[in-house]
Structure formats: structure tokens, C-alpha cells
Write an enzyme that holds these catalytic residues in place. Structure first.
Site, PDB file in Angstrom:
ATOM      1  N   ASN A  10       0.195 -16.410   9.078  1.00 31.64           N
ATOM      2  CA  ASN A  10       0.938 -15.264   8.821  1.00 31.64           C
ATOM      3  C   ASN A  10       0.922 -14.982   7.203  1.00 31.64           C
ATOM      4  O   ASN A  10       1.220 -15.715   6.431  1.00 31.64           O
ATOM      5  CB  ASN A  10       2.399 -15.816   9.270  1.00 31.64           C
ATOM      6  CG  ASN A  10       3.208 -14.540   8.900  1.00 31.64           C
ATOM      7  OD1 ASN A  10       2.968 -13.637   8.241  1.00 31.64           O
ATOM      8  ND2 ASN A  10       4.646 -14.898   8.905  1.00 31.64           N
ATOM      9  N   LYS A  12       2.147 -12.585   5.783  1.00 35.53           N
ATOM     10  CA  LYS A  12       3.202 -12.045   5.288  1.00 35.53           C
ATOM     11  C   LYS A  12       2.952 -10.721   4.139  1.00 35.53           C
ATOM     12  O   LYS A  12       2.088 -10.197   4.557  1.00 35.53           O
ATOM     13  CB  LYS A  12       4.319 -13.182   4.396  1.00 35.53           C
ATOM     14  CG  LYS A  12       4.293 -14.282   5.253  1.00 35.53           C
ATOM     15  CD  LYS A  12       5.347 -15.180   4.804  1.00 35.53           C
ATOM     16  CE  LYS A  12       5.418 -16.249   5.848  1.00 35.53           C
ATOM     17  NZ  LYS A  12       6.524 -17.153   5.370  1.00 35.53           N
ATOM     18  N   HIS A  93      10.561 -12.641  12.988  1.00 33.75           N
ATOM     19  CA  HIS A  93      10.402 -13.668  12.028  1.00 33.75           C
ATOM     20  C   HIS A  93      11.647 -13.808  11.365  1.00 33.75           C
ATOM     21  O   HIS A  93      12.468 -12.701  11.143  1.00 33.75           O
ATOM     22  CB  HIS A  93       9.273 -13.407  10.850  1.00 33.75           C
ATOM     23  CG  HIS A  93       8.918 -14.302  10.118  1.00 33.75           C
ATOM     24  ND1 HIS A  93       9.455 -14.654   9.099  1.00 33.75           N
ATOM     25  CD2 HIS A  93       7.896 -15.384  10.223  1.00 33.75           C
ATOM     26  CE1 HIS A  93       9.110 -15.718   8.431  1.00 33.75           C
ATOM     27  NE2 HIS A  93       8.071 -16.266   9.160  1.00 33.75           N
ATOM     28  N   GLU A  95      12.390 -13.994   8.245  1.00 34.56           N
ATOM     29  CA  GLU A  95      12.351 -12.845   7.064  1.00 34.56           C
ATOM     30  C   GLU A  95      12.655 -11.700   7.406  1.00 34.56           C
ATOM     31  O   GLU A  95      13.502 -10.864   6.793  1.00 34.56           O
ATOM     32  CB  GLU A  95      11.108 -13.000   6.184  1.00 34.56           C
ATOM     33  CG  GLU A  95      10.886 -14.461   5.681  1.00 34.56           C
ATOM     34  CD  GLU A  95       9.313 -14.888   5.443  1.00 34.56           C
ATOM     35  OE1 GLU A  95       8.401 -13.862   5.545  1.00 34.56           O
ATOM     36  OE2 GLU A  95       9.217 -16.096   4.940  1.00 34.56           O
ATOM     37  N   GLU A 163      10.576 -22.033  13.729  1.00 33.34           N
ATOM     38  CA  GLU A 163      10.383 -22.204  12.279  1.00 33.34           C
ATOM     39  C   GLU A 163      11.731 -22.412  11.589  1.00 33.34           C
ATOM     40  O   GLU A 163      12.564 -21.526  11.379  1.00 33.34           O
ATOM     41  CB  GLU A 163       9.815 -20.899  11.676  1.00 33.34           C
ATOM     42  CG  GLU A 163       8.502 -20.632  12.120  1.00 33.34           C
ATOM     43  CD  GLU A 163       7.821 -19.601  11.481  1.00 33.34           C
ATOM     44  OE1 GLU A 163       6.625 -19.747  10.673  1.00 33.34           O
ATOM     45  OE2 GLU A 163       8.386 -18.433  10.846  1.00 33.34           O
ATOM     46  N   GLY A 169       8.097 -22.171   3.115  1.00 28.38           N
ATOM     47  CA  GLY A 169       7.708 -22.050   1.846  1.00 28.38           C
ATOM     48  C   GLY A 169       8.496 -23.050   0.958  1.00 28.38           C
ATOM     49  O   GLY A 169       8.403 -22.908  -0.090  1.00 28.38           O
ATOM     50  N   SER A 208       6.037 -24.699   6.230  1.00 29.94           N
ATOM     51  CA  SER A 208       5.308 -25.698   5.347  1.00 29.94           C
ATOM     52  C   SER A 208       4.210 -26.425   5.856  1.00 29.94           C
ATOM     53  O   SER A 208       4.000 -27.611   5.659  1.00 29.94           O
ATOM     54  CB  SER A 208       6.544 -26.461   4.608  1.00 29.94           C
ATOM     55  OG  SER A 208       7.057 -25.909   3.550  1.00 29.94           O
TER      56      SER A 208
HETATM   57  P1  13P Z   1       4.856 -21.357   5.008  1.00 28.70           P
HETATM   58  O1  13P Z   1       3.842 -22.135   5.846  1.00 28.70           O
HETATM   59  O2  13P Z   1       4.315 -20.618   3.864  1.00 28.70           O
HETATM   60  O3  13P Z   1       5.894 -22.311   4.974  1.00 28.70           O
HETATM   61  O4  13P Z   1       5.417 -20.075   5.993  1.00 28.70           O
HETATM   62  C1  13P Z   1       5.806 -20.395   7.147  1.00 28.70           C
HETATM   63  C2  13P Z   1       5.997 -19.200   7.902  1.00 28.70           C
HETATM   64  O5  13P Z   1       7.109 -18.456   7.677  1.00 28.70           O
HETATM   65  C3  13P Z   1       4.857 -18.588   8.996  1.00 28.70           C
HETATM   66  O6  13P Z   1       5.403 -17.418   9.770  1.00 28.70           O
END
Ligand code: 13P
Length: 246
Positions: A10, A12, A93, A95, A163, A169, A208
Site C-alpha cells: 500500500n 498510500k 483503511h 487512515e 492492521e 508506521g 510495520s
Molecule cells: P506500514 O507498513 O508503513 O506500517 O503501513 C501499514 C499499512 O497501513 C498498510 O496498509
């Protein structure tokens, strides 16, 4: 029952045309690991160009609108994303749930819209740190999953990504025991609604995940792959994650 591992990057809000070389290199990595289904969920602006260099990887979107068309400035329908070259999309997601206020109901509607346009779907769920610390994570995330689950949920077009929000992150991940417990709970929750179909549905871990922890995470029963942010942005970082799924 064998569930083919699914490893998805992903990106982002990262990626300009200069990064299409990474897409191409990741597509070539995917071709070397046919046992694993590999994909990249890209910014919508890169989907069409990426479609031409994707190799054995699939290209996905990161969100879609729940309506087919209309007065929704700035939004993209699932059919638009499919026409650009997406085969999958993420919905729900954390976010988007946080930044755009998207609800479980929105998430289920987006998943249905995606399916209607021929996209496969990765539906995300996960708990905040407060919920984790309160000891409620399994029940809260199971309820979130069932509330976000679209009608007709089936393993041939839908995958789940667990997640934990506090692991995204941050470089922090839950213990392997906590991941195992959660994934088992989510499959059991799915089974209450979709019965035996739950056995074939892939449940990914995200947060992560990287080349150092991917093998252990994906070795857990009921962890059927990964949804990877930062470690998917280059082929060099993504390669060990894909290899770990084999
Ligand atoms: P990270 O792997 O950067 O922690 O992000 C995970 C994520 O949100 C994937 O959708």
C-alpha cells in the site's frame, strides 16, 4: 484447506512517475514467486501507467466511492479505477476512517461498489492503542469486521487485513501470540456470518511488517499474507517480505 498467500503493498500518498521502475521491479519479483499473489495498491494517478509495467503483480487502488457516478467532486468510482487498470482496491483503511471519517457502513458500501465493478477487495480493520490496552481488542475488531462486511462476502473476491492502528508506521508490532489470537478470532467471527466460506478467506496482517518480521508473522496459523506500507515502496525492501511468504 490451502489459502494462497497474498502480499500487497500500500503506497498510500507516495509515488510519482519516477517510481514506476520500482513497480516494474516488484512485478518481476512477483514473477519469481508464483506461489505468492503479489500486488501494489498505488495512488490512482499511477494506476494506468503501472498497468503497463506490472509484470506478474496486480495493481490496486486504495479507496473507491460507494456510488457509481454523480456530484462527488474529487472522488473516483470503482468503475473508473477498474478502467484505469486496477484489479483490486483497499476499503476501510484506518487512515481513511480517521482522516475522512469513513464508517463501517461506508466501508461495506464501498466494498459492494468495488465488487460490482469487478474489483477484488481488501477490507481493513484494526484497533486503537486504547482499545488494545483495555484488553478489548478481539471483541472490538471482530465487531468492526462484521459491521463492515459487505453482503455476499466470499473468499474469491474479498480479503481482510487486520492492521492495529498503533502498529502502522511506528515500527511496533503486537506479539506473535496477540496476532495469532486476533486472526483466529476474526476467522471465527467471519464463520458466524458466512459459514464455511470463512475457511478460505485470506486474513492479512498489516502494520510495520518488513523483511525482518515477515516470515514469523506469515508463519502464524490464520495469517495469510501481509498489507505492507513503508516496506513496499522499493523492490529492495519488498523483496524479503515477498520471499518470506513462500
Ligand atoms: P506500514 O507498513 O508503513 O506500517 O503501513 C501499514 C499499512 O497501513 C498498510 O496498509
Amino acid at each position: 484447506m490451502g489459502r494462497r498467500k497474498l502480499v500487497v503493498g500500500n503506497w498510500k500518498m507516495n509515488g510519482l512517475k519516477a517510481q514506476l521502475g520500482e513497480v516494474e521491479a516488484i512485478g518481476a519479483l512477483a514473477a519469481r514467486h508464483p506461489a505468492v499473489e503479489v500486488g501494489l495498491c498505488l495512488p490512482a494517478t499511477l494506476i494506468a501507467a503501472a498497468d503497463g509495467v506490472k509484470g506478474a503483480a496486480f495493481i490496486g487502488a486504495q479507496d473507491c466511492h460507494m456510488k457509481d457516478s454523480g456530484a462527488h467532486t474529487g472522488c473516483l468510482s470503482a468503475a473508473m479505477l477498474a478502467q484505469a487498470g486496477a484489479g483490486w482496491t483497499i476499503v476501510g483503511h484506518s487512515e481513511r476512517r480517521q482522516d475522512q471519517g469513513e464508517t463501517d457502513t461506508d466501508t461495506a458500501a464501498k466494498a459492494l461498489a468495488a465488487k460490482a465493478a469487478g474489483l477484488k477487495v481488501i477490507l481493513c480493520v484494526g484497533e486503537s492503542l486504547d482499545v488494545r490496552d483495555a484488553g478489548d481488542a478481539e471483541s472490538v475488531v471482530s465487531a468492526q469486521l462484521l459491521a463492515s462486511l459487505p453482503e455476499g462476502a466470499a473468499a474469491d473476491w474479498l480479503a481482510i487485513a487486520y492492521e492495529p492502528i498503533w502498529a502502522i508506521g511506528t515500527g511496533r508490532i503486537p506479539t506473535m501470540e496477540a496476532v495469532e489470537t486476533m486472526h483466529r478470532a476474526l476467522r471465527a467471527a467471519l464463520a458466524t456470518t458466512i459459514g464455511g466460506e470463512a475457511e478460505g478467506m485470506r486474513i492479512l496482517y498489516g502494520g510495520s511488517m518488513n523483511g525482518d518480521n515477515a516470515a514469523e508473522l506469515m508463519g502464524i496459523t490464520d495469517v495469510d499474507g501481509g498489507l505492507v506500507g513503508g516496506a513496499s515502496l522499493t523492490a529492495a525492501k519488498f523483496a524479503p517480505v515477498i520471499a518470506a511468504a513462500v
